[in-house]
Design an enzyme around this catalytic site. Structure first.
Site, PDB file in Angstrom:
ATOM      1  N   PHE A   1      -0.398   5.253   2.225  1.00  0.00           N
ATOM      2  CA  PHE A   1       0.019   4.366   1.293  1.00  0.00           C
ATOM      3  C   PHE A   1      -0.747   4.319   0.070  1.00  0.00           C
ATOM      4  O   PHE A   1      -0.176   3.985  -1.024  1.00  0.00           O
ATOM      5  CB  PHE A   1      -0.133   2.679   1.773  1.00  0.00           C
TER       6      PHE A   1
ATOM      7  N   CYS B   1      -9.326   8.623  -0.487  1.00  0.00           N
ATOM      8  CA  CYS B   1     -10.074   9.554   0.408  1.00  0.00           C
ATOM      9  C   CYS B   1     -11.106  10.329  -0.402  1.00  0.00           C
ATOM     10  O   CYS B   1     -12.076  10.673   0.136  1.00  0.00           O
ATOM     11  CB  CYS B   1      -9.236  10.418   1.221  1.00  0.00           C
TER      12      CYS B   1
ATOM     13  N   GLU C   1       5.396   2.920   4.924  1.00  0.00           N
ATOM     14  CA  GLU C   1       6.319   1.877   4.830  1.00  0.00           C
ATOM     15  C   GLU C   1       5.835   0.638   3.843  1.00  0.00           C
ATOM     16  O   GLU C   1       6.463  -0.243   3.673  1.00  0.00           O
ATOM     17  CB  GLU C   1       6.534   1.328   6.116  1.00  0.00           C
TER      18      GLU C   1
ATOM     19  N   SER D   1      -5.758   8.354   8.266  1.00  0.00           N
ATOM     20  CA  SER D   1      -6.776   8.263   8.977  1.00  0.00           C
ATOM     21  C   SER D   1      -7.119   9.343   9.918  1.00  0.00           C
ATOM     22  O   SER D   1      -6.226  10.013  10.407  1.00  0.00           O
ATOM     23  CB  SER D   1      -6.751   6.908   9.644  1.00  0.00           C
TER      24      SER D   1
ATOM     25  N   LYS E   1       8.394  11.214   5.260  1.00  0.00           N
ATOM     26  CA  LYS E   1       8.238   9.995   5.772  1.00  0.00           C
ATOM     27  C   LYS E   1       7.082   9.193   5.150  1.00  0.00           C
ATOM     28  O   LYS E   1       5.865   9.513   5.479  1.00  0.00           O
ATOM     29  CB  LYS E   1       8.032   9.981   7.337  1.00  0.00           C
TER      30      LYS E   1
ATOM     31  N   GLU F   1     -15.433   4.696   7.798  1.00  0.00           N
ATOM     32  CA  GLU F   1     -14.659   4.761   6.536  1.00  0.00           C
ATOM     33  C   GLU F   1     -14.467   3.200   6.146  1.00  0.00           C
ATOM     34  O   GLU F   1     -13.782   2.578   6.998  1.00  0.00           O
ATOM     35  CB  GLU F   1     -13.402   5.611   6.381  1.00  0.00           C
TER      36      GLU F   1
END
Length: 499
Positions: free
Chosen positions: A149, A281, A176, A226, A173, A383
């Site tokens: 995202f 990140c 969402e 992740s 993909k 994280e």
């Protein structure tokens, strides 16, 4: 309510949607759209379109594919404001960050405009008696990207631009949570001259991820997310016979030496730790001052600078950062702050309880500063992915070097110093994939490559650059000899040997 559909074979799919996901506005906490969560029927339709289109696209000469990239770049630049506002409305990052998101993706597109040169291959004349050897790169067929995202424009372009420009079809993909920008990019690729079926977008959740990983027609999968999911994607994809690169999480450190320019460091930390609400990140959520005096001086300068940061809605041009992406993620970040305090950290600035006037239901968090964080704390080990900066004090250079080197993540690290020897020694010895010297967010330019070590990256190749070319192509080696036509056998084929 607005419905966000798949983009398959040049347009919306129009498939019956058994499941739908909510697309929220992080600025006010309200739902703004629904996104189709697809299944096997959507993927099969996308794969069929890719299989129909890819051979002709691969057979096209590379300069014609490059021209599509040139035209696409121009179209994205033309629609930059539209894309940035679309991105901010679903993600929550401020407009300037959203434009940066798009621009960093475009830099990889620019690299792809020069792909004809990169794809020239290699040739050795006279490798043996009358024998020539040629190696060349050919596309894999169909590739897929699974993207997070936090960068809904940049990371799809990191993957999709390289994959398609070398001749593959690509199925994306995206997350969402913010699916509109990927669809718009697909439309712009089509407008730029890319054939239908070459860049497609299918929306979904874990069910779609597993379908992609298991599909026999998909040859390669690139993932960013992740670390636990990255490891899962890598293991399942490789078990299915695919080529997989999977980029995971991070806990990037900024080492501050006693001779560092602390004013520069504070400015860099405020941007690197809190920009985009820390949801990247390559954020810099851990600062490591070397020596007690450095720590106290840095802390004294950080406090007023952090307290002066302005949090605002995405469209506020004066805001340094906006809301986090979801209510659930906000609660998770708050949980990590509470955990850090419980573990013994000193709470210097508390960003919890922040409310934006007129947007009280938005997912806003103030900046948080924690001191006396130690390597045995879970809040340091994991994280947080939010607007939280942790101070971990080191007594000397060796202790500072060991912290990022021993951490489970190895994405990025930075050292702030005026000492060339210290910088050189640090860069050579630190066990981390990307290093900045007085650069807080050391993301390499598009003609190098991006990727971390340890649990920050699974697979043997990085994103974009020459590693991207290697990942999205397979190398073919051709050994050729042309007889003189005499027919007397005097030029019998001999395999060359060593020595």
């Amino acid at each position: 309510m607005r419905m966000i559909d798949h983009f398959i074979s040049g347009g919306t799919a129009g498939l019956a949607a058994a499941r739908k996901g909510k697309v929220m506005d992080p600025n006010n906490g309200g739902q703004q759209a629904e996104v189709v969560l697809g299944g096997a029927d959507a993927l099969e339709r996308a794969v069929a379109a890719a299989q129909a289109a890819q051979p002709a696209w691969a057979a096209m000469n590379p300069q014609r594919r490059a021209r599509v990239m040139f035209e696409f770049k121009a179209l994205v630049e033309k629609h930059m404001d539209e894309l940035a506002h679309m991105l901010s409305a679903e993600h929550g990052k401020v407009i300037a960050d959203s434009k940066g998101d798009v621009q960093r993706g475009l830099e990889v597109v620019e690299f792809c405009c020069g792909l004809p040169h990169v794809l020239k291959g290699e040739h050795t004349q006279g490798a043996g008696p009358g024998i020539d050897v040629t190696s060349l790169r050919q596309p894999l067929g169909i590739g897929a990207g699974i993207t997070p995202f936090n960068f809904p424009a940049m990371i799809p372009l990191w993957m999709g631009a390289v994959a398609t420009s070398v001749g593959n079809a690509f199925i994306l993909k995206p997350s969402e949570r913010d699916p509109s920008v990927p669809n718009r990019l697909a439309e712009l690729f089509l407008e730029a001259g890319m054939p239908e079926g070459i860049f497609q977008v299918i929306h979904g959740d874990k069910e779609m991820v597993d379908l992609i990983l298991d599909h026999p027609a998909i040859s390669a999968v690139s993932f960013v997310g992740s670390s636990d999911i990255a490891q899962y994607v890598y293991s399942r994809g490789v078990a299915a016979g695919k080529r997989v690169q999977a980029m995971g999480g991070a806990k990037n450190h900024g080492i501050v030496m006693p001779d560092a320019d602390l004013d520069q460091v504070v400015g860099d930390l405020c941007g690197a730790a809190f920009g985009s609400a820390g949801e990247r990140c390559m954020a810099l959520p851990v600062v490591v001052p070397v020596g007690a005096e450095t720590a106290e001086k840095l802390k004294a300068k950080l406090i007023p600078a952090i307290e002066a940061l302005k949090v605002g809605i995405s469209t506020d041009p004066d805001a340094q950062y906006g809301p986090v992406v979801t209510a659930e993620h906000k609660a998770r970040i708050e949980g990590w702050i509470a955990k850090a305090i419980e573990e013994g950290s000193e709470l210097v600035i508390d960003g919890r309880g922040f409310a934006m006037q007129g947007h009280e239901e938005g997912y806003f968090m103030g900046p948080t500063l924690l001191d006396h964080v130690t390597p045995d704390m879970d809040s340091y080990h994991n994280e947080i992915f939010g607007p939280v900066l942790q101070i971990v004090r080191a007594a000397d250079f060796e202790e500072a070097l060991a912290l990022p080197s021993k951490h489970q993540y190895g994405n990025g690290v930075a050292i702030f110093t005026r000492n060339g020897h210290a910088a050189r020694e640090f860069a050579a010895r630190v066990n981390v994939g990307m290093v900045g010297i007085n650069v807080p967010i050391p993301v390499p330019v598009a003609y190098h490559s991006f990727g971390g070590w340890k649990r920050s990256g699974f697979g043997d190749t990085d994103q974009y650059g020459m590693d991207g070319i290697a990942f999205w192509t397979k190398k073919k080696k051709i050994t050729a000899r042309w007889p003189d036509g005499g027919g007397d056998g005097s030029n019998a084929f001999v395999i060359p040997t060593m020595g």
